[in-house]
Design a protein around this motif. Structure first.
Motif, PDB file in Angstrom:
ATOM      1  N   THR A 199      12.987  18.022  10.590  1.00 50.09           N
ATOM      2  CA  THR A 199      13.649  18.827   9.580  1.00 50.09           C
ATOM      3  C   THR A 199      14.754  17.971   8.991  1.00 50.09           C
ATOM      4  O   THR A 199      15.668  17.552   9.721  1.00 50.09           O
ATOM      5  CB  THR A 199      14.253  20.107  10.182  1.00 50.09           C
ATOM      6  OG1 THR A 199      13.216  20.844  10.824  1.00 50.09           O
ATOM      7  CG2 THR A 199      14.915  20.961   9.115  1.00 50.09           C
ATOM      8  N   HIS A 205      10.638  23.966  14.730  1.00 51.53           N
ATOM      9  CA  HIS A 205      10.829  23.366  13.407  1.00 51.53           C
ATOM     10  C   HIS A 205      10.069  24.215  12.412  1.00 51.53           C
ATOM     11  O   HIS A 205       8.940  24.599  12.669  1.00 51.53           O
ATOM     12  CB  HIS A 205      10.265  21.947  13.355  1.00 51.53           C
ATOM     13  CG  HIS A 205      11.099  20.952  14.071  1.00 51.53           C
ATOM     14  ND1 HIS A 205      12.260  20.468  13.564  1.00 51.53           N
ATOM     15  CD2 HIS A 205      10.956  20.358  15.272  1.00 51.53           C
ATOM     16  CE1 HIS A 205      12.793  19.598  14.398  1.00 51.53           C
ATOM     17  NE2 HIS A 205      12.007  19.523  15.449  1.00 51.53           N
ATOM     18  N   THR A 206      10.531  24.443  11.304  1.00 48.88           N
ATOM     19  CA  THR A 206      11.872  24.485  10.789  1.00 48.88           C
ATOM     20  C   THR A 206      12.283  25.950  10.780  1.00 48.88           C
ATOM     21  O   THR A 206      11.786  26.697   9.962  1.00 48.88           O
ATOM     22  CB  THR A 206      11.910  23.879   9.369  1.00 48.88           C
ATOM     23  OG1 THR A 206      11.517  22.526   9.414  1.00 48.88           O
ATOM     24  CG2 THR A 206      13.252  24.020   8.708  1.00 48.88           C
ATOM     25  N   ILE A 225      16.521  21.427   2.390  1.00 45.06           N
ATOM     26  CA  ILE A 225      15.895  21.357   3.704  1.00 45.06           C
ATOM     27  C   ILE A 225      14.452  20.948   3.461  1.00 45.06           C
ATOM     28  O   ILE A 225      13.757  21.556   2.649  1.00 45.06           O
ATOM     29  CB  ILE A 225      15.940  22.716   4.422  1.00 45.06           C
ATOM     30  CG1 ILE A 225      17.396  23.147   4.621  1.00 45.06           C
ATOM     31  CG2 ILE A 225      15.198  22.652   5.755  1.00 45.06           C
ATOM     32  CD1 ILE A 225      17.552  24.573   5.048  1.00 45.06           C
ATOM     33  N   ALA A 265      10.934  20.307   5.449  1.00 40.48           N
ATOM     34  CA  ALA A 265      10.160  20.456   6.677  1.00 40.48           C
ATOM     35  C   ALA A 265       8.995  19.482   6.621  1.00 40.48           C
ATOM     36  O   ALA A 265       8.247  19.467   5.644  1.00 40.48           O
ATOM     37  CB  ALA A 265       9.653  21.888   6.809  1.00 40.48           C
TER      38      ALA A 265
END
Length: 145
Positions: free
Chosen positions: A124, A14-15, A116, A118
Motif C-alpha cells: 500500500t 492490504h489495503t 493511496i 493498492a
C-alpha cells in the motif's frame, strides 16, 4: 511524503482504508474522492463496482467505502479538493501497475492532497502533501511495531 506499507502486522489486510485513513480521517471531510483501476473484495453494497473505470465520490459516498471493511487489491484512491473538476479522460487511463507510482512525491492526480495506491494485496503506497498527515500516520504505524 511517501509511505510504503508492506507488512500486514500493522494492518488487518492490504489495503484496509479504515485502518490506513483512521489517523487522518477527520482532516478529509471536505474532499471528494477519485477511485480508479479497481479490484476489490467486499461483502457489502458499495458506491463502487466493476462496471465503470473510475468513480468520483463525495465524502458521504466515500465514507461508506471507508467504513465497509473492503479489501482493495488494486487501485488508486485520491482525495482532491471539492472545487476540483477532474479530467476524466486522464483518470480513466491511470494504472496502479504503472512504474511511475513508485516515484517519490509524484502524484498521479496532481490536485490530490493524498493518494493511496493498492498493489496486488501486497503493498500500500500512501502519498500526501500535508505535514499533518505525516505526523498522524507516524503516530499510528510506529506504535504498532
Amino acid at each position: 511524503m511517501n509511505w510504503i506499507i508492506r507488512s500486514t502486522k500493522k494492518i488487518l489486510f492490504h489495503t484496509n482504508l479504515n485502518e490506513v485513513l483512521k489517523p487522518v480521517w477527520d482532516y478529509l471531510i471536505n474532499y471528494r474522492w477519485i477511485v480508479t483501476d479497481l479490484d476489490f473484495i467486499s461483502e457489502q453494497p458499495l458506491p463502487i463496482n466493476f462496471d465503470e473505470n473510475f468513480f468520483v465520490l463525495d465524502n458521504p459516498e466515500f465514507e461508506k467505502l471507508y467504513q465497509s471493511n473492503t479489501q482493495m487489491i488494486w487501485g488508486i484512491i485520491s482525495a482532491v479538493p471539492n472545487n476540483i473538476v477532474p479530467d476524466t479522460s486522464l483518470i480513466a487511463k491511470l494504472s496502479a501497475e504503472d512504474s511511475i507510482v513508485w516515484e517519490p512525491n509524484h502524484f498521479l492526480i496532481q490536485e490530490s492532497i493524498l493518494e493511496i495506491i493498492a498493489i496486488d494485496s501486497g503493498y500500500t503506497l500512501v502519498k500526501f502533501k500535508d505535514k499533518i498527515f505525516q505526523i498522524n500516520l507516524k503516530s499510528i504505524f510506529r506504535s504498532r511495531r
